[in-house]
Design an enzyme around this catalytic site. Structure first.
Site, mmCIF file in Angstrom:
data_model
loop_
_atom_site.group_PDB
_atom_site.id
_atom_site.type_symbol
_atom_site.label_atom_id
_atom_site.label_comp_id
_atom_site.label_asym_id
_atom_site.label_seq_id
_atom_site.Cartn_x
_atom_site.Cartn_y
_atom_site.Cartn_z
ATOM 1 N N LYS A 93 -25.813 56.976 5.988
ATOM 2 C CA LYS A 93 -24.257 56.637 5.916
ATOM 3 C C LYS A 93 -23.949 55.531 6.942
ATOM 4 O O LYS A 93 -22.877 54.359 6.583
ATOM 5 C CB LYS A 93 -23.512 57.914 6.229
ATOM 6 C CG LYS A 93 -23.772 59.144 5.757
ATOM 7 C CD LYS A 93 -22.724 60.234 5.943
ATOM 8 C CE LYS A 93 -23.075 61.035 7.370
ATOM 9 N NZ LYS A 93 -24.250 61.498 7.288
ATOM 10 N N ARG A 128 -16.055 67.413 8.009
ATOM 11 C CA ARG A 128 -17.591 68.026 7.960
ATOM 12 C C ARG A 128 -17.281 69.340 7.652
ATOM 13 O O ARG A 128 -18.281 70.318 7.449
ATOM 14 C CB ARG A 128 -18.393 67.733 9.275
ATOM 15 C CG ARG A 128 -19.608 66.941 9.259
ATOM 16 C CD ARG A 128 -20.035 66.903 10.538
ATOM 17 N NE ARG A 128 -21.424 66.566 10.600
ATOM 18 C CZ ARG A 128 -21.617 65.157 10.992
ATOM 19 N NH1 ARG A 128 -20.949 64.452 11.217
ATOM 20 N NH2 ARG A 128 -23.035 64.895 11.495
ATOM 21 N N ARG A 139 -35.677 56.464 13.145
ATOM 22 C CA ARG A 139 -34.839 55.910 13.293
ATOM 23 C C ARG A 139 -34.383 55.595 14.788
ATOM 24 O O ARG A 139 -34.846 56.192 15.611
ATOM 25 C CB ARG A 139 -33.629 57.035 12.587
ATOM 26 C CG ARG A 139 -32.206 56.316 12.850
ATOM 27 C CD ARG A 139 -31.130 57.059 12.106
ATOM 28 N NE ARG A 139 -30.736 58.234 12.735
ATOM 29 C CZ ARG A 139 -29.725 59.129 12.068
ATOM 30 N NH1 ARG A 139 -29.181 58.737 10.995
ATOM 31 N NH2 ARG A 139 -29.334 60.172 12.507
ATOM 32 N N ARG A 159 -32.171 58.516 19.304
ATOM 33 C CA ARG A 159 -31.067 59.479 19.723
ATOM 34 C C ARG A 159 -31.557 60.821 19.931
ATOM 35 O O ARG A 159 -32.530 61.096 19.287
ATOM 36 C CB ARG A 159 -29.958 59.864 18.528
ATOM 37 C CG ARG A 159 -28.753 58.767 18.219
ATOM 38 C CD ARG A 159 -28.123 58.821 16.993
ATOM 39 N NE ARG A 159 -27.741 59.979 16.534
ATOM 40 C CZ ARG A 159 -27.176 60.587 15.518
ATOM 41 N NH1 ARG A 159 -26.593 59.547 14.931
ATOM 42 N NH2 ARG A 159 -26.398 61.741 15.295
ATOM 43 N N ARG A 176 -29.300 70.610 12.096
ATOM 44 C CA ARG A 176 -28.366 69.800 11.693
ATOM 45 C C ARG A 176 -28.388 69.905 10.095
ATOM 46 O O ARG A 176 -27.378 69.854 9.571
ATOM 47 C CB ARG A 176 -28.514 68.210 12.128
ATOM 48 C CG ARG A 176 -28.082 68.185 13.645
ATOM 49 C CD ARG A 176 -28.633 66.803 13.994
ATOM 50 N NE ARG A 176 -27.934 65.551 13.533
ATOM 51 C CZ ARG A 176 -28.612 64.354 13.532
ATOM 52 N NH1 ARG A 176 -29.674 64.049 14.057
ATOM 53 N NH2 ARG A 176 -27.813 63.452 12.967
HETATM 54 P P1 AMP Z 1 -23.596 62.177 13.490
HETATM 55 O O1 AMP Z 1 -23.560 61.097 14.241
HETATM 56 O O2 AMP Z 1 -22.447 61.956 12.442
HETATM 57 O O3 AMP Z 1 -24.867 62.806 12.953
HETATM 58 O O4 AMP Z 1 -23.042 63.256 14.369
HETATM 59 C C1 AMP Z 1 -23.567 63.672 15.601
HETATM 60 C C2 AMP Z 1 -23.089 65.288 15.970
HETATM 61 O O5 AMP Z 1 -21.695 64.965 16.574
HETATM 62 C C3 AMP Z 1 -23.242 66.151 15.098
HETATM 63 O O6 AMP Z 1 -24.467 66.714 14.934
HETATM 64 C C4 AMP Z 1 -21.994 67.191 15.714
HETATM 65 O O7 AMP Z 1 -22.574 67.879 16.646
HETATM 66 C C5 AMP Z 1 -21.238 66.124 16.005
HETATM 67 N N1 AMP Z 1 -20.007 65.744 14.941
HETATM 68 C C6 AMP Z 1 -19.767 64.556 14.361
HETATM 69 N N2 AMP Z 1 -18.783 64.604 13.558
HETATM 70 C C7 AMP Z 1 -18.527 65.951 13.485
HETATM 71 C C8 AMP Z 1 -17.367 66.485 12.809
HETATM 72 N N3 AMP Z 1 -16.769 65.847 12.031
HETATM 73 N N4 AMP Z 1 -17.276 67.702 13.020
HETATM 74 C C9 AMP Z 1 -17.739 68.489 13.976
HETATM 75 N N5 AMP Z 1 -18.826 67.856 14.845
HETATM 76 C C10 AMP Z 1 -19.044 66.503 14.569
#
Ligand code: AMP
Length: 224
Positions: free
Chosen positions: A13, A87, A126, A159, A170
């Site tokens: 994404k 989400r 990554r 990360r 996740r």
């Molecule tokens: P990402 O970089 O999108 O994979 O997000 C990393 C982490 O941030 C996720 O595993 C969640 O803990 C938190 N997070 C990101 N976006 C959301 C969302 N829309 N709702 C809840 N938690 C989020």
């Protein structure tokens, strides 16, 4: 154009959003990037989000909805692309309500579909830039100089939530809480495109651009 990009962690994404933003001039709003920025700055929001993020769980809806609806108000006329948000179905409902208050709505949902088995391989390889957020892969999307960001020369990092144990949490969270978001959009008549994300980044970009070109054309025909 107001677009939501859905897809499991590791579907690509972030990489695709950067390309979409360059071509269509949209504002890229990644909830994960905003949260990581808040954490790096040591804000109260960042501290609240920390334990959820480190375990691969979702940050509570009220925190995220407030953060993202505030960010959307900064979008240019061209529109925005949401990455990692909504989400949960509740977040999608709250987003619709917030947009409706200014007479807006989501124009389309792009859903990147990827096999769970590929996710682990993609995520563990990554690497990302802590300065500009650019994303690389040690095999599939290498920087020009190993370990260094092409854009700003910063040292690339992995990360902490890209470790194998957290990745499996996740993924489980994604199937249980985020997949129903696509059904929500389908059931309320939002245009949804399923796109295979099993191939290389360039093929995925071609498929996304084809859909977005069509969407931009139909929006300009109805004067939106
Ligand atoms: P990402 O970089 O999108 O994979 O997000 C990393 C982490 O941030 C996720 O595993 C969640 O803990 C938190 N997070 C990101 N976006 C959301 C969302 N829309 N709702 C809840 N938690 C989020």
């Amino acid at each position: 154009m107001r677009v939501v990009l859905l897809g499991a962690p590791g579907a690509g994404k972030g990489t695709q959003c950067k390309r979409i933003v360059e071509k269509y001039g949209l504002l890229h709003l990644s909830s994960g990037d905003i949260l990581r920025q808040e954490r790096a700055e040591g804000t109260e929001l960042g501290r609240k989000a920390q334990s959820y993020m480190d375990s691969g769980a979702l940050v509570p809806d009220e925190i995220i909805v407030e953060m993202m609806t505030a960010a959307i108000t900064r979008a240019p006329q061209a529109g925005f692309i949401l990455d990692g948000f909504p989400r949960t179905v509740n977040q999608a409902i709250e987003l619709d309500k917030a947009l409706a208050r200014s007479g807006q709505g989501i124009d389309a949902v792009l859903n990147l579909k990827i096999d769970d088995r590929l996710v682990a391989q993609r995520i563990t390889g990554r690497r990302s830039c802590p300065e500009c957020g650019a994303v690389y892969h040690i095999e599939n999307l290498k920087p020009k100089v190993e370990g260094i960001c092409d854009n700003d020369g910063a040292k690339l990092i992995q990360r902490p939530d890209d470790s194998p144990e957290v990745v499996s949490n996740r993924l489980e969270t994604y199937h249980r809480q985020t997949e129903p978001v696509l059904d929500y959009y389908k059931s309320n008549g939002t245009v949804c495109y399923d796109i295979s994300a099993d191939s290389g980044a360039d093929e995925i970009t071609d498929l996304l651009f084809e859909k977005l070109d069509g969407l931009a054309k139909s929006l300009s025909e109805i004067g939106n």
